[in-house]
Design an enzyme around this catalytic site. Structure first.
Site, PDB file in Angstrom:
ATOM      1  N   CYS A 294      62.464  39.282  54.619  1.00  0.00           N
ATOM      2  CA  CYS A 294      62.425  40.943  54.955  1.00  0.00           C
ATOM      3  C   CYS A 294      62.262  40.350  56.885  1.00  0.00           C
ATOM      4  O   CYS A 294      61.031  40.048  57.417  1.00  0.00           O
ATOM      5  CB  CYS A 294      62.115  41.797  55.056  1.00  0.00           C
TER       6      CYS A 294
ATOM      7  N   GLU B 202      65.856  41.121  52.225  1.00  0.00           N
ATOM      8  CA  GLU B 202      66.941  42.171  53.642  1.00  0.00           C
ATOM      9  C   GLU B 202      66.485  41.327  54.675  1.00  0.00           C
ATOM     10  O   GLU B 202      65.512  42.172  55.104  1.00  0.00           O
ATOM     11  CB  GLU B 202      65.947  43.146  52.712  1.00  0.00           C
TER      12      GLU B 202
ATOM     13  N   TYR C 225      66.006  52.306  57.258  1.00  0.00           N
ATOM     14  CA  TYR C 225      64.866  52.005  57.412  1.00  0.00           C
ATOM     15  C   TYR C 225      64.182  51.444  56.043  1.00  0.00           C
ATOM     16  O   TYR C 225      63.880  52.634  55.493  1.00  0.00           O
ATOM     17  CB  TYR C 225      63.272  52.376  58.420  1.00  0.00           C
ATOM     18  N   SER C 226      63.074  50.649  55.841  1.00  0.00           N
ATOM     19  CA  SER C 226      62.622  50.096  55.037  1.00  0.00           C
ATOM     20  C   SER C 226      61.153  51.324  55.214  1.00  0.00           C
ATOM     21  O   SER C 226      60.888  51.580  56.304  1.00  0.00           O
ATOM     22  CB  SER C 226      61.632  48.975  54.816  1.00  0.00           C
TER      23      SER C 226
ATOM     24  N   TYR D 107      68.234  42.358  58.255  1.00  0.00           N
ATOM     25  CA  TYR D 107      69.336  43.338  59.483  1.00  0.00           C
ATOM     26  C   TYR D 107      69.072  43.272  60.891  1.00  0.00           C
ATOM     27  O   TYR D 107      68.509  42.365  62.026  1.00  0.00           O
ATOM     28  CB  TYR D 107      68.749  44.761  59.212  1.00  0.00           C
TER      29      TYR D 107
HETATM   30  P1  FAD Z   1      72.064  52.161  67.828  1.00  0.00           P
HETATM   31  O1  FAD Z   1      72.416  53.242  68.463  1.00  0.00           O
HETATM   32  O2  FAD Z   1      73.359  52.448  66.892  1.00  0.00           O
HETATM   33  O3  FAD Z   1      72.695  50.797  68.394  1.00  0.00           O
HETATM   34  C1  FAD Z   1      73.397  49.331  67.741  1.00  0.00           C
HETATM   35  C2  FAD Z   1      74.076  48.802  68.210  1.00  0.00           C
HETATM   36  O4  FAD Z   1      73.925  48.895  70.034  1.00  0.00           O
HETATM   37  C3  FAD Z   1      74.052  47.629  66.932  1.00  0.00           C
HETATM   38  O5  FAD Z   1      75.616  48.261  66.439  1.00  0.00           O
HETATM   39  C4  FAD Z   1      75.161  46.872  68.812  1.00  0.00           C
HETATM   40  O6  FAD Z   1      76.667  46.930  68.400  1.00  0.00           O
HETATM   41  C5  FAD Z   1      74.534  47.513  69.560  1.00  0.00           C
HETATM   42  N1  FAD Z   1      73.548  46.207  70.034  1.00  0.00           N
HETATM   43  C6  FAD Z   1      72.610  45.477  69.667  1.00  0.00           C
HETATM   44  N2  FAD Z   1      71.570  45.022  70.370  1.00  0.00           N
HETATM   45  C7  FAD Z   1      72.698  44.148  71.448  1.00  0.00           C
HETATM   46  C8  FAD Z   1      72.270  43.127  71.346  1.00  0.00           C
HETATM   47  N3  FAD Z   1      71.056  42.594  71.954  1.00  0.00           N
HETATM   48  N4  FAD Z   1      73.232  43.204  73.293  1.00  0.00           N
HETATM   49  C9  FAD Z   1      74.440  43.902  72.738  1.00  0.00           C
HETATM   50  N5  FAD Z   1      74.945  44.899  71.695  1.00  0.00           N
HETATM   51  C10 FAD Z   1      73.433  44.866  70.762  1.00  0.00           C
HETATM   52  N6  FAD Z   1      64.689  49.046  61.659  1.00  0.00           N
HETATM   53  C11 FAD Z   1      63.151  48.671  62.263  1.00  0.00           C
HETATM   54  O7  FAD Z   1      63.015  48.886  63.208  1.00  0.00           O
HETATM   55  N7  FAD Z   1      62.311  48.819  61.629  1.00  0.00           N
HETATM   56  C12 FAD Z   1      63.067  48.841  59.928  1.00  0.00           C
HETATM   57  O8  FAD Z   1      61.979  49.026  59.034  1.00  0.00           O
HETATM   58  C13 FAD Z   1      63.850  48.902  59.666  1.00  0.00           C
HETATM   59  N8  FAD Z   1      65.311  48.835  58.446  1.00  0.00           N
HETATM   60  C14 FAD Z   1      66.486  48.147  57.968  1.00  0.00           C
HETATM   61  C15 FAD Z   1      66.313  48.205  56.260  1.00  0.00           C
HETATM   62  C16 FAD Z   1      67.518  48.056  56.263  1.00  0.00           C
HETATM   63  C17 FAD Z   1      67.930  47.568  54.867  1.00  0.00           C
HETATM   64  C18 FAD Z   1      68.516  47.801  57.605  1.00  0.00           C
HETATM   65  C19 FAD Z   1      70.293  47.473  57.369  1.00  0.00           C
HETATM   66  C20 FAD Z   1      68.523  48.468  58.385  1.00  0.00           C
HETATM   67  C21 FAD Z   1      67.250  48.747  59.157  1.00  0.00           C
HETATM   68  N9  FAD Z   1      66.696  48.536  60.893  1.00  0.00           N
HETATM   69  C22 FAD Z   1      65.069  48.547  60.426  1.00  0.00           C
HETATM   70  C23 FAD Z   1      67.099  48.506  61.162  1.00  0.00           C
HETATM   71  C24 FAD Z   1      67.890  50.617  61.712  1.00  0.00           C
HETATM   72  O9  FAD Z   1      68.486  50.764  60.747  1.00  0.00           O
HETATM   73  C25 FAD Z   1      68.861  50.486  63.499  1.00  0.00           C
HETATM   74  O10 FAD Z   1      69.816  49.862  62.259  1.00  0.00           O
HETATM   75  C26 FAD Z   1      67.669  50.424  63.886  1.00  0.00           C
HETATM   76  O11 FAD Z   1      67.125  50.909  64.406  1.00  0.00           O
HETATM   77  C27 FAD Z   1      68.504  50.352  65.562  1.00  0.00           C
HETATM   78  O12 FAD Z   1      69.771  51.627  65.662  1.00  0.00           O
HETATM   79  P2  FAD Z   1      69.518  52.727  66.785  1.00  0.00           P
HETATM   80  O13 FAD Z   1      70.626  53.970  66.433  1.00  0.00           O
HETATM   81  O14 FAD Z   1      68.434  52.633  67.081  1.00  0.00           O
HETATM   82  O15 FAD Z   1      70.440  51.628  67.742  1.00  0.00           O
END
Ligand code: FAD
Length: 399
Positions: free
Chosen positions: A357, A397, A179-180, A399
């Site tokens: 971003c 950046e 997360y940023s 994502y």
């Molecule tokens: P998970 O349970 O891990 O689920 C994600 C998975 O769900 C995906 O890999 C995909 O397989 C599936 N999926 C997602 N959308 C769909 C769809 N529409 N249809 C079908 N399948 C789908 N997030 C923020 O909110 N704020 C930030 O500031 C932020 N900064 C980031 C900075 C960087 C450098 C990076 C790489 C990512 C950032 N993210 C940010 C994103 C964050 O890291 C997570 O990826 C995000 O919160 C989702 O994680 P989760 O565990 O909730 O989802």
């Protein structure tokens, strides 16, 4: 925790380097011809190689002679005999006449991986606030965590990892999500003891079953209560750092939670009165969201703009409410296209940095707008952009 003065050039940790390259503008002639200093001219700037033990003396002389240091960076000893900072790259062949100049920024001690996944920092949630107002879509929370029990420090533009509790579908411990960071290095309470995030709860319909799915880590974060524990790793990231130059032009293009690092930038520029960083340049934020109630940090952004009308510009693209020139939805790339000529002029200035971003895929439209403006001046945007990237003035950046 983080000591800004220790982060400046004198404390750099580049191995074997005790010689620095100063970029100076506005010098009167007698210092430019000073034979002790070996200046190298390039586009109005003068470059001096300065040994560590003469840094203080040199700053005084430059100031006395009306000069202004706009960049300091360390050189390796081998580099001192060949200190021209111009990036000569294959991309510059056939590139536009007005080639960008390198960003001479002071090397910071950039903290990375102070806490790793096998031994994360366990912080406490201090606050968790909804950011989407009535009528907006989805859930986005501003979260602040207490860091006072450890040594986690960070810079604006970096990210931290969060390890959600529980196991994944294979029964293994959950992996970290990045997360940023949305706060400045001093934290929202200005006591150097907190870090803040801006998190959207991932929510989608399963493509096959149609079932509503919630993301693991984002749901965990959005559901935190003050006092709850959270496992934190990092910080990581060197892509989105802010240059030290207080006169720089900083162009920021954000969609949704992509605002997080820019909140940190803007707070550092305009809300904190940092003795080591008194921003006097231009900051221009392009911010794309679906609905007005989804404009995150709206009141604070607009208050800053009211206070600093000459230094901060805000341009929203509100896709479900505003129309672009051809009557379609207004996306961030449409705002870039509308302002492309001015943006093209700005990116050619040697101290302009552009940051993107947010949603993956947002770069395509931005490139299209910039490409159209550059081609009017006979320039090839993709070649020019390669040089900007090489000079660390085009930062992405998504994502
Ligand atoms: P998970 O349970 O891990 O689920 C994600 C998975 O769900 C995906 O890999 C995909 O397989 C599936 N999926 C997602 N959308 C769909 C769809 N529409 N249809 C079908 N399948 C789908 N997030 C923020 O909110 N704020 C930030 O500031 C932020 N900064 C980031 C900075 C960087 C450098 C990076 C790489 C990512 C950032 N993210 C940010 C994103 C964050 O890291 C997570 O990826 C995000 O919160 C989702 O994680 P989760 O565990 O909730 O989802």
């Amino acid at each position: 925790m983080y000591n800004p003065s220790a982060a400046n050039g004198a404390a750099n940790t580049v191995s074997g380097s005790r010689v620095f390259l100063y970029e100076v503008v506005g010098l009167r002639q007698n210092m430019e011809s000073d034979r002790l200093s070996y200046p190298i001219r390039r586009s109005g700037s003068v470059f001096f190689t300065v040994p560590y033990n003469r840094m203080g003396e040199m700053v005084q002389r430059i100031t006395r002679l009306g000069g202004k240091i706009i960049g300091i960076r360390p050189l390796t000893m081998e580099g001192t005999g060949n200190a021209t900072p111009a990036a000569s790259s294959p991309a510059s062949e056939g590139a536009p006449k007005s080639q960008p100049q390198p960003a001479a920024k002071a090397e910071l001690e950039i903290p990375v991986n102070i806490y790793r996944p096998n031994k994360p920092y366990v912080g406490k949630c201090l606050s968790n606030q909804e950011m989407v107002r009535e009528g907006g879509e989805g859930t986005v929370r501003h979260l602040t965590f207490d860091l006072s029990g450890g040594d986690l420090r960070y810079l604006e533009g970096q990210s931290i990892g969060i390890i959600p509790p529980g196991t994944d579908s294979k029964g293994k411990p959950q992996k970290l999500r990045l997360y940023s960071i949305a706060s400045t290095r001093h934290g929202d309470h200005l006591d150097d003891k907190t870090v803040s995030l801006c998190v959207r709860r991932l929510e989608y319909k399963h493509p096959e079953t149609g079932e509503q799915v919630f993301g693991v880590c984002s749901s965990f974060l959005c559901g935190l209560q003050p006092g709850d524990d959270v496992k934190i790793t990092g910080p990581v990231g060197k892509e989105m750092l802010l240059p030290n130059d207080p006169e720089a032009t900083i162009i920021m293009m954000a969609t949704g939670t992509g605002i997080a690092p820019f909140r940190a930038f803007l707070w550092r520029m305009f809300k904190e009165n940092n003795p080591d960083y008194q921003f006097k340049g231009l900051a221009w934020l392009f911010f794309g969201v679906a609905y007005t109630p989804n404009v995150l940090y709206k009141d604070e952004l607009e208050e800053l703009q009211r206070q600093f009308p000459d230094n901060l510009r805000l341009t929203y693209a509100i896709s479900r409410e505003q129309k672009n020139a051809s009557g379609g939805k207004m996306y961030i790339q449409d705002r870039i296209a509308e302002n492309a000529d001015e943006l093209w002029q700005l990116v050619q200035k040697p101290n302009t940095h552009t940051y993107i971003c947010g949603l993956k895929g947002m770069e395509g439209g931005i490139d299209a707008g910039m490409s159209a403006a550059a081609s009017q001046s006979g320039a090839n945007w993709s070649e020019y952009q390669k040089i900007l990237k090489k000079q660390e003035r085009w930062h992405v950046e998504t994502y």
